[in-house]
Design an enzyme around this catalytic site. Structure first.
Site, PDB file in Angstrom:
ATOM      1  N   ASN A   9    -129.043 -10.967 -31.926  1.00  7.67           N
ATOM      2  CA  ASN A   9    -127.848 -10.978 -31.067  1.00  7.67           C
ATOM      3  C   ASN A   9    -128.269 -11.497 -29.691  1.00  7.67           C
ATOM      4  O   ASN A   9    -128.927 -10.788 -28.941  1.00  7.67           O
ATOM      5  CB  ASN A   9    -127.305  -9.543 -30.979  1.00  7.67           C
ATOM      6  CG  ASN A   9    -126.175  -9.403 -29.985  1.00  7.67           C
ATOM      7  OD1 ASN A   9    -125.622 -10.394 -29.499  1.00  7.67           O
ATOM      8  ND2 ASN A   9    -125.825  -8.160 -29.680  1.00  7.67           N
ATOM      9  N   LYS A  11    -126.363 -12.094 -27.254  1.00  7.78           N
ATOM     10  CA  LYS A  11    -125.482 -11.583 -26.181  1.00  7.78           C
ATOM     11  C   LYS A  11    -125.056 -12.742 -25.279  1.00  7.78           C
ATOM     12  O   LYS A  11    -124.869 -13.852 -25.773  1.00  7.78           O
ATOM     13  CB  LYS A  11    -126.179 -10.450 -25.422  1.00  7.78           C
ATOM     14  CG  LYS A  11    -126.722  -9.384 -26.378  1.00  7.78           C
ATOM     15  CD  LYS A  11    -127.163  -8.118 -25.701  1.00  7.78           C
ATOM     16  CE  LYS A  11    -127.644  -7.138 -26.761  1.00  7.78           C
ATOM     17  NZ  LYS A  11    -127.990  -5.844 -26.218  1.00  7.78           N
ATOM     18  N   HIS A  93    -119.738  -3.895 -31.060  1.00 11.77           N
ATOM     19  CA  HIS A  93    -121.002  -3.622 -30.357  1.00 11.77           C
ATOM     20  C   HIS A  93    -120.701  -2.684 -29.184  1.00 11.77           C
ATOM     21  O   HIS A  93    -119.634  -2.787 -28.571  1.00 11.77           O
ATOM     22  CB  HIS A  93    -121.615  -4.934 -29.867  1.00 11.77           C
ATOM     23  CG  HIS A  93    -122.999  -4.760 -29.329  1.00 11.77           C
ATOM     24  ND1 HIS A  93    -123.250  -4.255 -28.080  1.00 11.77           N
ATOM     25  CD2 HIS A  93    -124.210  -4.999 -29.892  1.00 11.77           C
ATOM     26  CE1 HIS A  93    -124.563  -4.191 -27.896  1.00 11.77           C
ATOM     27  NE2 HIS A  93    -125.167  -4.632 -28.975  1.00 11.77           N
ATOM     28  N   GLU A  95    -121.583  -2.721 -26.235  1.00 16.56           N
ATOM     29  CA  GLU A  95    -121.255  -3.417 -24.980  1.00 16.56           C
ATOM     30  C   GLU A  95    -119.791  -3.861 -24.974  1.00 16.56           C
ATOM     31  O   GLU A  95    -119.148  -3.895 -23.921  1.00 16.56           O
ATOM     32  CB  GLU A  95    -122.224  -4.593 -24.776  1.00 16.56           C
ATOM     33  CG  GLU A  95    -123.609  -4.072 -24.384  1.00 16.56           C
ATOM     34  CD  GLU A  95    -124.773  -4.964 -24.779  1.00 16.56           C
ATOM     35  OE1 GLU A  95    -124.552  -6.143 -25.105  1.00 16.56           O
ATOM     36  OE2 GLU A  95    -125.920  -4.464 -24.774  1.00 16.56           O
ATOM     37  N   GLU A 163    -126.841   1.581 -33.759  1.00 12.63           N
ATOM     38  CA  GLU A 163    -127.482   1.231 -32.498  1.00 12.63           C
ATOM     39  C   GLU A 163    -127.247   2.333 -31.468  1.00 12.63           C
ATOM     40  O   GLU A 163    -126.198   2.365 -30.812  1.00 12.63           O
ATOM     41  CB  GLU A 163    -126.904  -0.080 -31.957  1.00 12.63           C
ATOM     42  CG  GLU A 163    -127.096  -1.256 -32.871  1.00 12.63           C
ATOM     43  CD  GLU A 163    -127.072  -2.562 -32.097  1.00 12.63           C
ATOM     44  OE1 GLU A 163    -128.071  -3.292 -32.160  1.00 12.63           O
ATOM     45  OE2 GLU A 163    -126.078  -2.844 -31.411  1.00 12.63           O
ATOM     46  N   GLY A 169    -131.865  -2.276 -25.163  1.00 12.94           N
ATOM     47  CA  GLY A 169    -132.396  -2.930 -23.980  1.00 12.94           C
ATOM     48  C   GLY A 169    -133.234  -2.038 -23.091  1.00 12.94           C
ATOM     49  O   GLY A 169    -133.533  -2.385 -21.947  1.00 12.94           O
ATOM     50  N   SER A 209    -133.974  -1.978 -29.159  1.00 15.56           N
ATOM     51  CA  SER A 209    -135.382  -2.145 -28.782  1.00 15.56           C
ATOM     52  C   SER A 209    -136.310  -2.380 -29.974  1.00 15.56           C
ATOM     53  O   SER A 209    -137.464  -1.922 -29.965  1.00 15.56           O
ATOM     54  CB  SER A 209    -135.865  -0.972 -27.926  1.00 15.56           C
ATOM     55  OG  SER A 209    -135.139  -0.924 -26.695  1.00 15.56           O
ATOM     56  N   GLY A 230    -131.722  -7.599 -30.157  1.00 11.70           N
ATOM     57  CA  GLY A 230    -131.219  -8.278 -28.969  1.00 11.70           C
ATOM     58  C   GLY A 230    -132.310  -9.095 -28.303  1.00 11.70           C
ATOM     59  O   GLY A 230    -132.603 -10.230 -28.691  1.00 11.70           O
TER      60      GLY A 230
HETATM   61  P1  PGA Z   1    -132.098  -4.869 -27.832  1.00  9.98           P
HETATM   62  O1  PGA Z   1    -130.512  -5.007 -28.189  1.00  9.98           O
HETATM   63  O2  PGA Z   1    -132.844  -5.284 -29.067  1.00  9.98           O
HETATM   64  O3  PGA Z   1    -132.293  -5.806 -26.693  1.00  9.98           O
HETATM   65  O4  PGA Z   1    -132.323  -3.440 -27.495  1.00  9.98           O
HETATM   66  C1  PGA Z   1    -130.039  -4.664 -29.464  1.00  9.98           C
HETATM   67  C2  PGA Z   1    -128.556  -4.904 -29.546  1.00  9.98           C
HETATM   68  O5  PGA Z   1    -127.826  -4.582 -28.594  1.00  9.98           O
HETATM   69  O6  PGA Z   1    -128.060  -5.425 -30.563  1.00  9.98           O
END
Ligand code: PGA
Length: 249
Positions: A9, A11, A93, A95, A163, A169, A209, A230
């Site tokens: 992803n 983003k 997601h 976000e 998630e 992140g 992560s 991500g």
């Molecule tokens: P990250 O994000 O791997 O940067 O933690 C994962 C995601 O939000 O899909």
């Protein structure tokens, strides 16, 4: 059981120059025993689909509108994604749930639209740190699954990504036992709703992560059928070892 899935992803990251990463990734994974998916931002989708043509990598989107077309300025429909060469779409997601106030009902409607176009709907669920600390994790993700996943879901058109919001992140990852607990719970919840056979084929991804250094341990956890990645999906040099870890899991 469907093939395991490594999904990236991007983003709101990536410009035309980032397509070179996709070409590199496609070159490294011309064939694969697993499914490899990259979800770039919308303006790159059709060029990204061209960039990976002929490789084992496919392209997904990060959201879609529930309607097929119409007066929805700034939105993109599932039909448009399909037309751009996309195979899959991430929905709900955290976000999007946070930044755009997306509800479970909206996520479900989007997933129905995506599935109707023949796209794979990757529906995200996950608890906040506050929920985790209050012992509400299973209640929260259970309610999200019940509300966000359409009826008549099949293993062919549905993937669930667990998630934890606090792991996205941040470099923080749940313990393997915590991942196992939630994934087992999700499998049971899907089984109650869709029957054991369908539920056993719906892939459950872990996200938050995931890095080259922790991927193999996470992929060894039962009921983990892949990852939604991500930050570590932005560079083929980081994503490729994660793909390799899933291939050999
Ligand atoms: P990250 O994000 O791997 O940067 O933690 C994962 C995601 O939000 O899909």
């Amino acid at each position: 059981m469907h093939r395991k899935l490594a999904a990236g992803n991007w983003k709101m990251n990536g410009l035309g120059a980032s397509l070179a990463e996709l070409e590199t990734l496609g070159g490294m994974h011309a064939t694969s025993g697993i499914e490899v998916l990259i979800c770039p931002p919308a303006p790159l989708l059709s060029r990204a689909a061209d960039a990976v043509a002929g490789s084992a990598v496919t392209i997904g989107a990060q959201d879609c509108h529930a309607a097929r077309s119409g007066a929805h300025t700034g939105d993109v429909s599932a039909e448009m994604l399909k037309d751009a060469g996309v195979t899959s779409v991430i929905l709900g997601h955290s976000e999007r749930r946070q930044d755009h106030g997306e509800t479970d009902a909206q996520v479900r409607a989007k997933a129905e639209a995506a599935i109707a176009e023949g796209l794979l709907a990757i529906i995200c669920v996950g608890e906040s740190l506050e929920d985790r600390e209050a012992g509400r994790t299973l209640d929260v993700v259970g309610a999200q699954i019940d509300g966000s996943v359409p009826d008549h879901g099949t293993a062919h058109d549905l993937v669930i990504a667990y998630e934890p919001i606090w792991a996205i992140g941040t470099g923080k990852v749940p313990t393997l036992e915590q991942i196992e607990e939630v994934h087992g719970f999700l499998r049971n919840r899907l089984s109650t709703r869709f029957g054991a056979e369908t539920a056993s084929g719906i892939r459950l991804l872990y996200g938050g992560s995931v890095k080259p250094g922790n991927a193999a341990d996470i992929f060894a956890v039962s009921n983990v059928d892949g990852a939604l990645v991500g930050g570590a999906s932005l560079k083929s040099a980081d994503f490729s070892p994660i793909i390799a870890a899933l291939e050999s899991a």
